[in-house]
Design a protein around this motif. Structure first.
Motif, mmCIF file in Angstrom:
data_model
loop_
_atom_site.group_PDB
_atom_site.id
_atom_site.type_symbol
_atom_site.label_atom_id
_atom_site.label_comp_id
_atom_site.label_asym_id
_atom_site.label_seq_id
_atom_site.Cartn_x
_atom_site.Cartn_y
_atom_site.Cartn_z
ATOM 1 N N THR A 123 -13.298 29.629 33.795
ATOM 2 C CA THR A 123 -12.319 29.176 32.810
ATOM 3 C C THR A 123 -12.882 29.018 31.401
ATOM 4 O O THR A 123 -12.167 29.228 30.427
ATOM 5 C CB THR A 123 -11.715 27.827 33.239
ATOM 6 N N HIS A 124 -14.157 28.635 31.282
ATOM 7 C CA HIS A 124 -14.723 28.382 29.960
ATOM 8 C C HIS A 124 -16.105 29.020 29.800
ATOM 9 O O HIS A 124 -17.083 28.331 29.489
ATOM 10 C CB HIS A 124 -14.824 26.878 29.700
ATOM 11 N N ALA A 151 -17.281 23.175 24.830
ATOM 12 C CA ALA A 151 -16.692 22.259 23.852
ATOM 13 C C ALA A 151 -17.760 21.705 22.921
ATOM 14 O O ALA A 151 -17.557 21.595 21.705
ATOM 15 C CB ALA A 151 -15.975 21.121 24.574
ATOM 16 N N SER A 185 -18.718 30.472 34.849
ATOM 17 C CA SER A 185 -17.495 29.717 34.592
ATOM 18 C C SER A 185 -16.300 30.660 34.621
ATOM 19 O O SER A 185 -16.268 31.653 33.897
ATOM 20 C CB SER A 185 -17.572 29.013 33.235
ATOM 21 N N THR A 230 -17.477 23.837 30.846
ATOM 22 C CA THR A 230 -16.488 23.303 29.914
ATOM 23 C C THR A 230 -17.111 22.424 28.841
ATOM 24 O O THR A 230 -16.841 22.584 27.646
ATOM 25 C CB THR A 230 -15.416 22.509 30.681
#
Length: 363
Positions: free
Chosen positions: A333-334, A311, A331, A307
């Motif tokens: 999710t990200h 980002a 990952s 994450t």
């Protein structure tokens, strides 16, 4: 009176102690020198207070254990509103804190693939294209390519020892990965460039004296003369630039011999970068759907990232801010990018069942 002076003095001492403590803490976490921290403080004092500061002061408060992330979030907001973030674009220029490190890290010779020699060592550094030593996606692509090669060798079995065991190999733009990673497994290392009449690049194929082909074509509308005899196609960071990825995947599948392999990679998180256009981003499920829609069997998947790295990429944090092993973590999710190895069935409408490799085995 003396009591008041004592209280004021105590508050000043406590305030100074808190400032010293913050200074020490920032040095501890960032590694900046006293001079660099002084520059940092001066830069912050020149910023306009962010428009949401009053709201934060009234409604958002932190406690022990939460003030670090909260202060960092507010600092990012302030720097962004004052147009100090992102800290850099894709290209680095003199004056950037990373510029010298980037120059020192760029060890790949320009057109290092032109001698046709495969890399002697299966390292990540060997598969980082020139000019991109700090690109997280290229580190992930390199790791995936070596893992994909290992599986291809396993599936080829004894035939892997023969020169040109894969037959012809094809890659977009330059034969970097096919030469550096697969080397003598490929009989020829061909190149595909995207035909774009708007940019003065018409469809054509040029065959050189030793048989290497350089083609310019549109995989959305493959010409009748497009070869269909490839044992390996490498297609990294291309599908985001085509308006119909499903049609493009079917065109790529036509390039492959039955039993041929496709290394496919595309971003999930990235800024808009037109070449000349930029249309899509891909989840692991999305890229698999594209490959399977072209009647290819997915043998291996890799969706690396985390994450904070995902980002951070948006605000200019290149690979030097992270450990390599962190960039290669899976990952759910990200993921920053998504990669897969697929194979064209040996017979039309027939798929062989291969054991899929668990992503947790990658690191």
């Amino acid at each position: 009176m003396w009591t008041g002076l004592v209280l004021i003095t105590a508050k000043l001492v406590a305030s100074r102690a808190a400032e010293d403590n913050l200074w020490i803490a920032l040095k501890h976490v960032t590694g900046l020198t006293d001079r660099e921290l002084s520059y940092f403080a001066d830069e912050l004092l020149t910023l306009q207070p962010p428009s949401q500061r009053d709201l934060w002061q009234r409604k958002v408060h932190c406690t022990l254990g939460t003030c670090g992330p909260e202060a960092t979030s507010r600092l990012i907001a302030a720097l962004g509103e004052n147009e100090k973030l992102p800290s850099r674009a894709f290209e680095l220029f003199p004056g950037d804190p990373l510029y010298q490190y980037w120059k020192e890290s760029d060890r790949q010779k320009f057109h290092s693939w032109i001698d046709g020699e495969a890399s002697e060592e299966e390292t990540i550094e060997a598969l980082i294209p020139e000019g991109q030593p700090l690109a997280s996606g290229r580190i992930q692509a390199a790791h995936f390519t070596w893992k994909a090669k290992d599986l291809v060798l396993k599936l080829l079995g004894p035939a892997a020892g023969a020169f040109g065991a894969l037959g012809r190999c094809l890659e977009w733009d330059t034969p970097f990965y096919t030469i550096k990673a697969f080397g003598p497994l490929c009989f020829r290392h061909d190149v595909l460039q995207y035909a774009d009449p708007r940019a003065g690049h018409p469809e054509k194929m040029q065959t050189y004296s030793k048989g290497t082909r350089v083609m310019a074509l549109d995989v959305l509308r493959p010409p009748d003369w497009m070869p269909t005899d490839y044992g390996l196609v490498v297609c990294f960071f291309v599908l985001e630039h085509v308006p119909d990825p499903h049609q493009a995947a079917r065109g790529i599948a036509k390039l492959l011999n039955p039993g041929g392999y496709l290394l496919l990679g595309a971003p999930f998180i990235d800024g808009v970068h037109g070449c000349p256009d930029d249309f899509f981003r891909y989840t692991p499920h999305g890229l698999r759907k594209v490959a399977e829609g072209a009647k290819l069997e997915v043998l291996l998947e890799f969706s690396p990232g985390m994450t904070v790295a995902a980002a951070g990429d948006f605000i200019g944090m290149r690979s030097s801010y992270w450990r390599t092993e962190d960039l290669l973590k899976i990952s759910d999710t990200h993921p920053m990018n998504v990669f897969l190895l697929a194979r064209k069935p040996l017979m039309p409408h027939q798929r062989r069942t291969w054991a899929r490799h668990n992503q947790t085995e990658w690191t």
